[in-house]
Design an enzyme around this catalytic site. Sequence first.
Site, PDB file in Angstrom:
ATOM      1  N   GLU A  41      38.540  40.763  32.295  1.00 43.85           N
ATOM      2  CA  GLU A  41      37.798  39.523  32.564  1.00 43.85           C
ATOM      3  C   GLU A  41      36.542  39.411  31.700  1.00 43.85           C
ATOM      4  O   GLU A  41      35.412  39.287  32.188  1.00 43.85           O
ATOM      5  CB  GLU A  41      37.457  39.423  34.059  1.00 43.85           C
ATOM      6  CG  GLU A  41      38.703  39.258  34.912  1.00 43.85           C
ATOM      7  CD  GLU A  41      38.440  38.907  36.369  1.00 43.85           C
ATOM      8  OE1 GLU A  41      37.342  39.172  36.866  1.00 43.85           O
ATOM      9  OE2 GLU A  41      39.350  38.373  37.007  1.00 43.85           O
TER      10      GLU A  41
ATOM     11  N   GLU B  49      46.717  39.651  37.393  1.00 43.09           N
ATOM     12  CA  GLU B  49      46.065  39.675  38.706  1.00 43.09           C
ATOM     13  C   GLU B  49      46.358  38.358  39.405  1.00 43.09           C
ATOM     14  O   GLU B  49      46.216  37.291  38.801  1.00 43.09           O
ATOM     15  CB  GLU B  49      44.538  39.795  38.594  1.00 43.09           C
ATOM     16  CG  GLU B  49      44.040  41.150  38.213  1.00 43.09           C
ATOM     17  CD  GLU B  49      42.512  41.257  38.260  1.00 43.09           C
ATOM     18  OE1 GLU B  49      41.882  40.584  39.097  1.00 43.09           O
ATOM     19  OE2 GLU B  49      41.972  42.016  37.429  1.00 43.09           O
TER      20      GLU B  49
HETATM   21  C1  BGP Z   1      38.940  40.049  39.656  1.00 42.05           C
HETATM   22  C2  BGP Z   1      38.636  41.442  39.183  1.00 42.05           C
HETATM   23  C3  BGP Z   1      39.126  42.517  40.080  1.00 42.05           C
HETATM   24  C4  BGP Z   1      39.126  42.111  41.507  1.00 42.05           C
HETATM   25  C5  BGP Z   1      39.620  40.748  41.818  1.00 42.05           C
HETATM   26  C6  BGP Z   1      39.487  40.305  43.243  1.00 42.05           C
HETATM   27  O1  BGP Z   1      37.966  39.183  39.260  1.00 42.05           O
HETATM   28  O2  BGP Z   1      39.189  41.699  37.913  1.00 42.05           O
HETATM   29  O3  BGP Z   1      38.471  43.704  39.772  1.00 42.05           O
HETATM   30  O4  BGP Z   1      38.695  42.918  42.420  1.00 42.05           O
HETATM   31  O5  BGP Z   1      38.951  39.836  41.017  1.00 42.05           O
HETATM   32  O6  BGP Z   1      38.147  40.132  43.557  1.00 42.05           O
HETATM   33  P1  BGP Z   1      37.499  40.715  44.861  1.00 42.05           P
HETATM   34  O7  BGP Z   1      37.773  42.177  44.810  1.00 42.05           O
HETATM   35  O8  BGP Z   1      36.068  40.384  44.772  1.00 42.05           O
HETATM   36  O9  BGP Z   1      38.198  40.042  45.984  1.00 42.05           O
END
Ligand code: BGP
Length: 489
Positions: free
Chosen positions: A200, A386
């Site tokens: 990201e 993701e």
């Molecule tokens: C993305 C990141 C992850 C992650 C995910 C979910 O932005 O790459 O590392 O954790 O989001 O976010 P969160 O864990 O805050 O729910």
Amino acid sequence: MPFPKDFLWGGAVAGNQYEGGYQSGGRGLSTLDAVTGGGYKKPRMMTYRTKEGQIGESPIDSSLTGQIPEGAVGFIKPDTFYPSHMATDFYHHYKEDIALFSQMGFKCFRMSISWSRICPKGMYDLNEEGLEFYDHVFDELLKYGIEPVVTINHFDMPLYLADHYDGWSSREVIDFFVFYAKTVMHRYKDKVKYWMTFNEINVLSSWCQIGIHRNDPQTLYQAHHHIFVASAKVVELGHSINPDFIIGMMAAVTPSYPMTCKPEDVMESIRFNRAREFYMDVQVKGYYPAYKLKEFQRMGVNIVMEDNDLDIIRKGTVDFIGFSYYMSTVSTTDSDAEKTEGNQFTAFKNPYLSTSDWGWTVDPMGLRIALSQLYDRYHVPLFIVENGLGAADTVEDDGQILDDYRITYLRGHIKAMKEAVELDGVELMGYTPWGCIDIVSAGTGEMKKRYGFIYVERYDDGTGDFSRRKKKSFDWYKKVIASNGEELG
Ligand code: BGP
């Protein structure tokens, strides 16, 4: 059948949220080791010691943005809970976890390498034990025919580099990073084929992610320039280490729709989307786009470059775009419009869509929209690395976890991605839902916000024995993979 036979179904995690073992096997500290847990609307704190020796803490906001005072160094306070220290202990459970992934039929597994496990100070100091750990992990994955997909840097930085170099604001860090990346690419050249340089990249901004102590536009964009140069060098180097390497960039994709057809709202949504597209334009097309150069001029940002930096960026373009997709948002010039939470920013509420318990907009069709826009604009293969729903799971008296809400979310997004492939002709390499096993939330530091098909007994007060248990979604996803996306239930 829309998906090719070799479609990469799998799951994704990040070292700082999953691995644990923060002081095991010669690992050095990383910035995230000095970030506490938080909660919903309760910020995680970065803990530090100032030059004068005072201990303090400073919050990261929902956009993971936050700084610590100049000259301060990361500090781990006694009697304070730091979720990344043990996370969900992949370090000691990798064999068990990989066996479970294989039961689900994973074709690939996206994970990150912890930079400070390989180079404890982040410089030219190598830790053989750290290298061996990932040898074991990759061997275990390959034993089951699971392709590792490796993010070289996912939101963490060796603490030493933040403390002594002000992180990525220093040009020297390019060489340190390239050394680290070259080391792992050489070492694992026959085990890992799929790589991504920075997770990201479009949201990197805080001390805990990139080690900088200020995030004014000049410092931030200078740091990003260094990251671009480092990434481009690594892409070129990787291809020379093994021409079969497939190396991608990785961005957080949150498409924004104009709230109304008012031209001002449309322009606002162009502006919002460009903030992300800038990173893709540099890493996929190989140049700084005109709209960003104009913005730099307006903001008085002057990027210091060396003579051949732009050449390096032009030559080091990536083979694919990996991206996260959780939600869409809307853009408006109406400052009174209702707001909600977002993946690393505060978003405007879309009146046509619902939100998750953590306030993230749920929009499956937005994934098809994102895939189409990305493919039309960049013409390179795409990889959804993701996607998922963060939710609080309940363990029933009989031990079951009935996460139908997660199945509903994922089903909708898989349907949308099928349409993008079948109807829009998007070239899609694979799909790795986020946090395929429960891990620490990046934004809130919580264990309560879970994404996994596998539940981990670990709680926000630091209790739990780390035992693993399948959720209802485990068998559902297994069928999805076995049918190559045909059986969605
Ligand atoms: C993305 C990141 C992850 C992650 C995910 C979910 O932005 O790459 O590392 O954790 O989001 O976010 P969160 O864990 O805050 O729910």
